[in-house]
Design a protein around this motif. Structure first.
Motif, PDB file in Angstrom:
ATOM      1  N   GLU A   1      -2.247  10.166   8.974  1.00 65.63           N
ATOM      2  CA  GLU A   1      -1.973   9.014   8.124  1.00 65.63           C
ATOM      3  C   GLU A   1      -1.740   9.439   6.676  1.00 65.63           C
ATOM      4  OE1 GLU A   1      -5.193   6.263   7.542  1.00 65.63           O
ATOM      5  OE2 GLU A   1      -3.815   4.561   7.602  1.00 65.63           O
ATOM      6  N   PHE A   2      -0.728   8.826   6.061  1.00 65.12           N
ATOM      7  CA  PHE A   2      -0.472   8.954   4.628  1.00 65.12           C
ATOM      8  C   PHE A   2      -0.581   7.537   4.040  1.00 65.12           C
ATOM      9  CE2 PHE A   2       2.165  12.169   6.787  1.00 65.12           C
ATOM     10  CZ  PHE A   2       1.488  13.292   6.351  1.00 65.12           C
ATOM     11  N   PRO A   3      -1.771   7.105   3.652  1.00 60.99           N
ATOM     12  CA  PRO A   3      -2.015   5.673   3.425  1.00 60.99           C
ATOM     13  C   PRO A   3      -1.536   5.134   2.095  1.00 60.99           C
ATOM     14  CG  PRO A   3      -4.025   6.906   3.000  1.00 60.99           C
ATOM     15  CD  PRO A   3      -2.992   7.915   3.444  1.00 60.99           C
ATOM     16  N   LEU A   4      -1.145   5.995   1.141  1.00 65.25           N
ATOM     17  CA  LEU A   4      -0.854   5.485  -0.194  1.00 65.25           C
ATOM     18  C   LEU A   4       0.295   4.479  -0.169  1.00 65.25           C
ATOM     19  CD1 LEU A   4      -1.254   5.523  -3.236  1.00 65.25           C
ATOM     20  CD2 LEU A   4       0.284   7.491  -3.357  1.00 65.25           C
ATOM     21  N   LEU A   5       1.418   4.837   0.447  1.00 67.13           N
ATOM     22  CA  LEU A   5       2.575   3.950   0.460  1.00 67.13           C
ATOM     23  C   LEU A   5       2.280   2.668   1.222  1.00 67.13           C
ATOM     24  CD1 LEU A   5       5.528   3.298  -0.059  1.00 67.13           C
ATOM     25  CD2 LEU A   5       6.113   4.610   1.979  1.00 67.13           C
ATOM     26  N   GLU A   6       1.660   2.802   2.386  1.00 68.53           N
ATOM     27  CA  GLU A   6       1.409   1.610   3.196  1.00 68.53           C
ATOM     28  C   GLU A   6       0.453   0.658   2.488  1.00 68.53           C
ATOM     29  OE1 GLU A   6      -0.306   0.516   7.615  1.00 68.53           O
ATOM     30  OE2 GLU A   6       0.683   2.426   7.255  1.00 68.53           O
ATOM     31  N   ARG A   7      -0.564   1.201   1.853  1.00 68.82           N
ATOM     32  CA  ARG A   7      -1.498   0.335   1.128  1.00 68.82           C
ATOM     33  C   ARG A   7      -0.821  -0.293  -0.093  1.00 68.82           C
ATOM     34  NH1 ARG A   7      -7.139   3.894   1.382  1.00 68.82           N
ATOM     35  NH2 ARG A   7      -7.342   3.831   3.662  1.00 68.82           N
TER      36      ARG A   7
ATOM     37  N   PRO B   1      11.665  -4.635 -15.373  1.00 68.45           N
ATOM     38  CA  PRO B   1      10.800  -3.454 -15.604  1.00 68.45           C
ATOM     39  C   PRO B   1       9.840  -3.171 -14.456  1.00 68.45           C
ATOM     40  CG  PRO B   1      10.966  -4.767 -17.597  1.00 68.45           C
ATOM     41  CD  PRO B   1      11.606  -5.577 -16.505  1.00 68.45           C
ATOM     42  N   ALA B   2       9.153  -4.212 -13.950  1.00 70.27           N
ATOM     43  CA  ALA B   2       8.227  -4.006 -12.837  1.00 70.27           C
ATOM     44  C   ALA B   2       8.969  -3.646 -11.556  1.00 70.27           C
ATOM     45  CB  ALA B   2       7.387  -5.269 -12.624  1.00 70.27           C
ATOM     46  N   LEU B   3      10.101  -4.300 -11.309  1.00 73.30           N
ATOM     47  CA  LEU B   3      10.874  -4.003 -10.107  1.00 73.30           C
ATOM     48  C   LEU B   3      11.407  -2.573 -10.140  1.00 73.30           C
ATOM     49  CD1 LEU B   3      12.230  -5.008  -7.479  1.00 73.30           C
ATOM     50  CD2 LEU B   3      14.159  -5.753  -8.895  1.00 73.30           C
ATOM     51  N   HIS B   4      11.831  -2.117 -11.284  1.00 73.65           N
ATOM     52  CA  HIS B   4      12.366  -0.762 -11.413  1.00 73.65           C
ATOM     53  C   HIS B   4      11.304   0.277 -11.063  1.00 73.65           C
ATOM     54  CE1 HIS B   4      13.740   2.874 -13.647  1.00 73.65           C
ATOM     55  NE2 HIS B   4      14.911   2.496 -13.155  1.00 73.65           N
ATOM     56  N   SER B   5      10.101   0.115 -11.591  1.00 78.15           N
ATOM     57  CA  SER B   5       9.036   1.066 -11.281  1.00 78.15           C
ATOM     58  C   SER B   5       8.620   0.989  -9.816  1.00 78.15           C
ATOM     59  CB  SER B   5       7.824   0.805 -12.184  1.00 78.15           C
ATOM     60  OG  SER B   5       7.339  -0.519 -12.012  1.00 78.15           O
ATOM     61  N   ASP B   6       8.597  -0.217  -9.245  1.00 81.29           N
ATOM     62  CA  ASP B   6       8.253  -0.363  -7.826  1.00 81.29           C
ATOM     63  C   ASP B   6       9.278   0.335  -6.937  1.00 81.29           C
ATOM     64  OD1 ASP B   6       5.970  -1.800  -8.326  1.00 81.29           O
ATOM     65  OD2 ASP B   6       6.947  -3.754  -8.163  1.00 81.29           O
ATOM     66  N   LEU B   7      10.547   0.140  -7.221  1.00 84.62           N
ATOM     67  CA  LEU B   7      11.591   0.755  -6.396  1.00 84.62           C
ATOM     68  C   LEU B   7      11.554   2.272  -6.506  1.00 84.62           C
ATOM     69  CD1 LEU B   7      14.648  -1.615  -6.979  1.00 84.62           C
ATOM     70  CD2 LEU B   7      13.232  -1.430  -4.937  1.00 84.62           C
ATOM     71  N   LEU B   8      11.369   2.788  -7.708  1.00 90.84           N
ATOM     72  CA  LEU B   8      11.300   4.239  -7.873  1.00 90.84           C
ATOM     73  C   LEU B   8      10.142   4.824  -7.078  1.00 90.84           C
ATOM     74  CD1 LEU B   8      12.100   4.997 -11.631  1.00 90.84           C
ATOM     75  CD2 LEU B   8      13.435   5.595  -9.623  1.00 90.84           C
ATOM     76  N   PHE B   9       8.983   4.193  -7.170  1.00 94.39           N
ATOM     77  CA  PHE B   9       7.816   4.709  -6.458  1.00 94.39           C
ATOM     78  C   PHE B   9       8.003   4.620  -4.949  1.00 94.39           C
ATOM     79  CE2 PHE B   9       3.772   3.752  -4.351  1.00 94.39           C
ATOM     80  CZ  PHE B   9       3.082   4.928  -4.610  1.00 94.39           C
ATOM     81  N   ILE B  10       8.472   3.477  -4.447  1.00 89.83           N
ATOM     82  CA  ILE B  10       8.575   3.283  -2.999  1.00 89.83           C
ATOM     83  C   ILE B  10       9.651   4.188  -2.409  1.00 89.83           C
ATOM     84  CG2 ILE B  10       9.187   1.602  -1.214  1.00 89.83           C
ATOM     85  CD1 ILE B  10       7.868  -0.527  -2.953  1.00 89.83           C
ATOM     86  N   ILE B  11      10.810   4.285  -3.062  1.00 84.68           N
ATOM     87  CA  ILE B  11      11.873   5.167  -2.558  1.00 84.68           C
ATOM     88  C   ILE B  11      11.403   6.608  -2.544  1.00 84.68           C
ATOM     89  CG2 ILE B  11      14.157   6.090  -3.096  1.00 84.68           C
ATOM     90  CD1 ILE B  11      14.965   3.321  -4.032  1.00 84.68           C
ATOM     91  N   ASP B  12      10.722   7.025  -3.612  1.00 79.31           N
ATOM     92  CA  ASP B  12      10.218   8.395  -3.684  1.00 79.31           C
ATOM     93  C   ASP B  12       9.178   8.650  -2.599  1.00 79.31           C
ATOM     94  OD1 ASP B  12      10.189  10.955  -5.097  1.00 79.31           O
ATOM     95  OD2 ASP B  12       8.157  10.415  -5.674  1.00 79.31           O
ATOM     96  N   GLU B  13       8.285   7.693  -2.374  1.00 77.01           N
ATOM     97  CA  GLU B  13       7.241   7.877  -1.366  1.00 77.01           C
ATOM     98  C   GLU B  13       7.807   7.839   0.054  1.00 77.01           C
ATOM     99  OE1 GLU B  13       3.956   8.588  -1.386  1.00 77.01           O
ATOM    100  OE2 GLU B  13       4.301   9.090  -3.490  1.00 77.01           O
ATOM    101  N   LEU B  14       8.819   7.025   0.304  1.00 75.56           N
ATOM    102  CA  LEU B  14       9.426   7.014   1.639  1.00 75.56           C
ATOM    103  C   LEU B  14      10.071   8.351   1.956  1.00 75.56           C
ATOM    104  CD1 LEU B  14      11.007   3.441   1.781  1.00 75.56           C
ATOM    105  CD2 LEU B  14       9.080   4.279   3.125  1.00 75.56           C
ATOM    106  N   ASP B  15      10.791   8.916   0.979  1.00 73.81           N
ATOM    107  CA  ASP B  15      11.390  10.236   1.196  1.00 73.81           C
ATOM    108  C   ASP B  15      10.327  11.313   1.334  1.00 73.81           C
ATOM    109  OD1 ASP B  15      13.886   9.148   1.145  1.00 73.81           O
ATOM    110  OD2 ASP B  15      14.355   9.730  -0.918  1.00 73.81           O
TER     111      ASP B  15
END
Length: 382
Positions: free
Chosen positions: A188-194, A134-148
């Motif tokens: 800078e778009f700091p949300l993803l990096e932070r 569950p935690a990994l799924h939400s992390d991957l969705l957020f990070i993939i979405d933010e990278l794009d």
């Protein structure tokens, strides 16, 4: 000049990524390919072999054949086979002539013990599924979405800079403002990096992943030791002496004290145990490799995204000890690279960047796209 600017505008518009579809959440791989292979083999192999053993047992009948005396009737011989299969105790004599008994009951429960092995091998997968997925799924969705989204933000920023540069009466002034904005990190778009930096200080996913592999390694080793024990103590004795002089038959004089018996499917059990044991031994290095891959960073993916403005997780040397949740997320990002649309485009830009002679003029994707937009004629040379 207007033609080149129009072409650059269309090119930048085509560079934008489409909005992600709702099927992305369903298409994420929440298991690494090696882990999926381990689950399939460790659970499926004993289940497959046990099903074959049960099918052979049901089709062929009794698993034991006893050599009853010639004066026994058919019912007495059937009773002898049943009684000896129920007891499975070998009666013999040691070197000094003393009577000894040896239980062969493990042969009877061997197919069921493999069912227990399959259940045990499935437990690490259940641990990962309910404790980490569950935690990994939400992390991957957020990070993939933010990278794009970070890629799209960069493209839109280039579009805006192109319009500002075209409207600027002083090109030198424009580039001075651009360099100052980069120094002061206006891009800078700091949300993803932070968020990724925060994941460096979390250890829940890496703990569960290591625990999963340790449990799997423990169950594999325990199964191999169990099979070795069976081979050393039982699986070299397909014949044994059975005694049915118990209960009401104990005082019967026409019943011999010991009756020789032979296990019919002894070779089948040997083949099953050797197959399971040899495959499990070969899988132990795979489990160790899965755990050890967390001891180094997968920097290839993040290095491509460092072309985005102010995304410098690697260049600022923020990647310290690799045993953290960020490294686990990077492994699963690599497994879900097909869902990361911006990676393929940035990877192509990175290849062009490596082939460019004046690499000092191309620091980020903004610089590269600025050159493509036709602004290199006014950019001062370094």
């Amino acid at each position: 000049m207007s033609l080149s600017h129009t072409a650059a505008e269309y090119m930048l518009s085509d560079a934008l990524l489409p909005d992600p579809s709702s099927s992305r959440a369903k298409g994420l791989r929440l298991e690494l390919p090696s882990d999926r292979l381990l689950k399939f083999v460790t659970v499926g192999l004993p289940l497959c072999l046990v099903s074959l053993a049960f099918a052979r047992e049901f089709s062929a009948g009794s698993q034991i054949s006893c050599f009853s005396p010639t004066n026994f009737t058919g019912k007495q011989s059937a009773y002898t086979d049943t009684a000896c299969w129920d007891s499975l105790i070998h009666h013999g004599f040691d070197a000094e002539g003393h009577a000894i008994t040896k239980s062969l009951w493990a042969l009877k429960v061997f197919p069921y013990s493999l069912l227990v092995v399959a259940v045990l091998m499935y437990l690490p997968y259940l641990l990962w599924r309910y404790a980490a997925v569950p935690a990994l799924h939400s992390d991957l969705l957020f990070i993939i979405d933010e990278l794009d989204k970070s890629y799209n933000r960069s493209v839109r920023l280039v579009q805006h800079m192109k319009k500002v540069q075209q409207a600027s009466a002083e090109p030198e002034r424009f580039w001075e403002e651009y360099e100052r904005a980069r120094r002061e990190r206006y891009f800078e778009f700091p949300l993803l990096e932070r968020y990724l930096t925060c994941k460096q200080h979390a250890h829940a996913l890496v703990f569960i992943y290591i625990l999963r592999n340790l449990l799997l390694l423990l169950f594999l080793a325990a199964t191999c030791l169990y099979l070795v024990f069976l081979h050393l103590n039982i699986f070299f004795q397909d014949e044994f002496s059975c005694s049915i002089k118990t209960g009401l038959l104990q005082a019967e004089p026409h019943i011999p004290p010991l009756i020789p018996c032979k296990l019919v499917f002894f070779s089948v059990f040997q083949l099953i145990s050797l197959s399971v044991g040899s495959v499990y031994v070969l899988l132990i290095p795979v489990v160790i490799y899965n755990a050890l891959q967390l001891c180094q960073w997968d920097k290839g993916l993040l290095s491509v995204y460092e072309m985005l403005p102010a995304f410098d997780l690697l260049s600022r040397r923020m990647l310290t000890c690799p045993l953290n949740d960020l490294n686990v997320i990077l492994l699963f990002l690599r497994a879900n690279i097909s869902e990361l649309t911006s990676f393929s485009r940035l990877n192509a830009v990175s290849a062009l960047r490596e082939a460019t002679a004046n690499k000092e003029d191309i620091d980020t994707v903004i610089d590269f796209m600025t050159l493509l937009a036709g602004l290199e004629t006014t950019k001062p040379k370094h």
